[in-house]
Write a protein that holds these residues in place. Structure first.
Motif, PDB file in Angstrom:
ATOM      1  N   PRO A 128      94.009 115.966  68.074  1.00  0.00           N
ATOM      2  CA  PRO A 128      93.523 116.202  66.092  1.00  0.00           C
ATOM      3  C   PRO A 128      93.935 115.171  65.664  1.00  0.00           C
ATOM      4  N   GLN A 129      94.619 114.532  65.764  1.00  0.00           N
ATOM      5  CA  GLN A 129      94.808 112.755  65.256  1.00  0.00           C
ATOM      6  C   GLN A 129      94.015 112.401  65.443  1.00  0.00           C
ATOM      7  N   GLY A 130      93.096 112.105  66.956  1.00  0.00           N
ATOM      8  CA  GLY A 130      91.817 111.362  66.604  1.00  0.00           C
ATOM      9  C   GLY A 130      92.283 110.437  67.935  1.00  0.00           C
ATOM     10  N   LYS A 131      93.250 110.847  68.386  1.00  0.00           N
ATOM     11  CA  LYS A 131      94.051 109.730  70.021  1.00  0.00           C
ATOM     12  C   LYS A 131      93.039 110.181  70.714  1.00  0.00           C
ATOM     13  N   VAL A 132      92.565 109.679  71.573  1.00  0.00           N
ATOM     14  CA  VAL A 132      92.052 109.135  72.623  1.00  0.00           C
ATOM     15  C   VAL A 132      92.512 110.027  73.902  1.00  0.00           C
ATOM     16  N   LEU A 133      92.874 110.311  74.306  1.00  0.00           N
ATOM     17  CA  LEU A 133      93.398 111.372  75.511  1.00  0.00           C
ATOM     18  C   LEU A 133      92.572 111.183  77.214  1.00  0.00           C
ATOM     19  N   ILE A 134      91.165 111.705  76.879  1.00  0.00           N
ATOM     20  CA  ILE A 134      90.082 110.949  78.152  1.00  0.00           C
ATOM     21  C   ILE A 134      89.094 110.484  77.931  1.00  0.00           C
ATOM     22  N   GLU A 135      88.617 109.327  78.213  1.00  0.00           N
ATOM     23  CA  GLU A 135      87.649 109.067  78.107  1.00  0.00           C
ATOM     24  C   GLU A 135      86.419 108.619  79.256  1.00  0.00           C
ATOM     25  N   ALA A 136      85.286 108.826  79.214  1.00  0.00           N
ATOM     26  CA  ALA A 136      84.949 108.761  80.495  1.00  0.00           C
ATOM     27  C   ALA A 136      82.809 107.560  79.398  1.00  0.00           C
ATOM     28  N   SER A 137      82.906 107.056  80.218  1.00  0.00           N
ATOM     29  CA  SER A 137      81.376 106.190  80.039  1.00  0.00           C
ATOM     30  C   SER A 137      80.491 105.708  81.333  1.00  0.00           C
ATOM     31  N   PHE A 138      79.910 104.822  80.409  1.00  0.00           N
ATOM     32  CA  PHE A 138      78.589 104.403  81.479  1.00  0.00           C
ATOM     33  C   PHE A 138      79.403 102.633  80.649  1.00  0.00           C
ATOM     34  N   GLU A 139      79.624 102.588  79.879  1.00  0.00           N
ATOM     35  CA  GLU A 139      79.419 101.303  79.428  1.00  0.00           C
ATOM     36  C   GLU A 139      81.385 100.545  79.644  1.00  0.00           C
ATOM     37  N   VAL A 140      81.317  99.456  79.378  1.00  0.00           N
ATOM     38  CA  VAL A 140      83.329  99.094  79.337  1.00  0.00           C
ATOM     39  C   VAL A 140      82.853  99.681  77.651  1.00  0.00           C
ATOM     40  N   PRO A 141      84.669 100.143  77.669  1.00  0.00           N
ATOM     41  CA  PRO A 141      85.413 100.811  76.490  1.00  0.00           C
ATOM     42  C   PRO A 141      85.952  99.626  76.099  1.00  0.00           C
ATOM     43  N   GLN A 142      85.181  99.896  74.693  1.00  0.00           N
ATOM     44  CA  GLN A 142      85.090  99.069  73.247  1.00  0.00           C
ATOM     45  C   GLN A 142      87.047  99.289  72.131  1.00  0.00           C
ATOM     46  N   GLN A 143      86.457  98.571  71.898  1.00  0.00           N
ATOM     47  CA  GLN A 143      87.491  99.129  70.569  1.00  0.00           C
ATOM     48  C   GLN A 143      87.859 100.977  70.138  1.00  0.00           C
ATOM     49  N   LEU A 144      88.491 100.824  70.283  1.00  0.00           N
ATOM     50  CA  LEU A 144      88.936 102.467  70.113  1.00  0.00           C
ATOM     51  C   LEU A 144      88.800 102.877  68.625  1.00  0.00           C
ATOM     52  N   GLU A 145      87.615 103.566  67.773  1.00  0.00           N
ATOM     53  CA  GLU A 145      88.163 103.486  66.684  1.00  0.00           C
ATOM     54  C   GLU A 145      88.454 104.885  66.782  1.00  0.00           C
ATOM     55  N   PRO A 146      89.453 105.653  65.414  1.00  0.00           N
ATOM     56  CA  PRO A 146      89.960 106.843  65.482  1.00  0.00           C
ATOM     57  C   PRO A 146      88.928 108.007  65.103  1.00  0.00           C
ATOM     58  N   PRO A 148      88.607 111.195  62.956  1.00  0.00           N
ATOM     59  CA  PRO A 148      88.628 112.346  61.744  1.00  0.00           C
ATOM     60  C   PRO A 148      89.599 113.960  62.323  1.00  0.00           C
ATOM     61  N   GLN A 149      89.979 114.214  61.481  1.00  0.00           N
ATOM     62  CA  GLN A 149      91.142 115.226  62.271  1.00  0.00           C
ATOM     63  C   GLN A 149      90.239 116.243  61.797  1.00  0.00           C
ATOM     64  N   ALA A 150      91.096 117.220  63.036  1.00  0.00           N
ATOM     65  CA  ALA A 150      90.228 118.189  63.373  1.00  0.00           C
ATOM     66  C   ALA A 150      90.954 119.301  63.213  1.00  0.00           C
ATOM     67  N   SER A 151      90.352 120.429  62.892  1.00  0.00           N
ATOM     68  CA  SER A 151      91.020 121.846  62.924  1.00  0.00           C
ATOM     69  C   SER A 151      91.778 122.650  63.703  1.00  0.00           C
ATOM     70  N   SER A 152      91.237 122.200  64.757  1.00  0.00           N
ATOM     71  CA  SER A 152      91.212 122.709  66.468  1.00  0.00           C
ATOM     72  C   SER A 152      92.437 121.761  66.469  1.00  0.00           C
ATOM     73  N   ALA A 153      93.111 122.371  68.513  1.00  0.00           N
ATOM     74  CA  ALA A 153      94.169 122.068  68.660  1.00  0.00           C
ATOM     75  C   ALA A 153      93.639 120.732  69.434  1.00  0.00           C
ATOM     76  N   LEU A 154      92.931 120.787  70.269  1.00  0.00           N
ATOM     77  CA  LEU A 154      91.839 119.395  70.561  1.00  0.00           C
ATOM     78  C   LEU A 154      90.160 120.083  70.832  1.00  0.00           C
ATOM     79  N   PHE A 155      89.648 119.070  71.090  1.00  0.00           N
ATOM     80  CA  PHE A 155      88.196 119.002  70.799  1.00  0.00           C
ATOM     81  C   PHE A 155      87.181 117.805  71.391  1.00  0.00           C
ATOM     82  N   ALA A 156      85.680 118.008  71.890  1.00  0.00           N
ATOM     83  CA  ALA A 156      85.549 117.491  72.130  1.00  0.00           C
ATOM     84  C   ALA A 156      84.318 115.928  71.533  1.00  0.00           C
ATOM     85  N   CYS A 157      84.717 114.672  71.809  1.00  0.00           N
ATOM     86  CA  CYS A 157      83.909 113.983  70.874  1.00  0.00           C
ATOM     87  C   CYS A 157      82.132 113.909  72.104  1.00  0.00           C
ATOM     88  N   ALA A 158      81.388 113.238  71.654  1.00  0.00           N
ATOM     89  CA  ALA A 158      80.249 113.071  72.424  1.00  0.00           C
ATOM     90  C   ALA A 158      79.683 111.927  72.167  1.00  0.00           C
TER      91      ALA A 158
END
Length: 161
Positions: A128-146, A148-158
């Protein structure tokens, strides 16, 4: 006695001028109302086009949302959430479940969508604080931007392709 002029030519000129004026007024009215009908039909056509585009966008977003919902219900991701929620009783269990969850996300990235190409370029699981737990991508990971806060315990961002 003075000779009277015939009124016939003046009447003919008057009637001709009146006929031309009525004809010109009819042309102007016809052009005005025709222009108004054209404007109205163009506006209606634009409204239909916008409604069609909105329905296409809504269907696109619904499809992507459904893909993410289905992905979040996979056993490896559910296991990761359970182990993370319990606080990793076994030292290797957290790392193993994290790796399995990452492989699931990577496999989802490789799955082609309706257009024959990957639906997403990057998938992230965050807290919920925006800390990346797991990331998968076709790209080379760049600086991860935070994120925004979410109301649920965990959520997915795509990130869509």
């Amino acid at each position: 006695m003075p000779k009277k002029r015939p009124r016939h030519p003046n009447t003919l000129v008057f009637i001709s001028a009146l006929a031309i004026a009525v004809y010109l007024a009819a042309l102007v009215g016809y052009a005005y109302f025709g222009q108004q009908r054209l404007r109205d039909s163009l506006q209606a056509q634009e409204q239909l086009l916008l409604a069609r585009q909105a329905s296409h966008i809504a269907a696109y977003l619904d499809d992507h949302h459904a893909i993410l919902e289905e992905l979040l219900e996979t056993p490896s991701l559910l296991r990761y959430f359970v182990i993370r929620g319990r606080g990793a009783a076994a030292p290797g269990a957290a790392q193993t479940s994290r790796q399995a969850a990452r492989e699931t996300l990577q496999a989802a990235l490789a799955t082609p969508g309706a257009e024959g190409r990957s639906v997403f370029r990057r998938l992230r699981l965050t807290d919920p604080q925006g800390k990346v737990l797991i990331e998968a991508s076709f790209e080379v990971p760049q600086q991860l931007e935070p994120i925004p806060q979410a109301s649920s315990a965990l959520f997915a961002c795509a990130t869509c392709a």
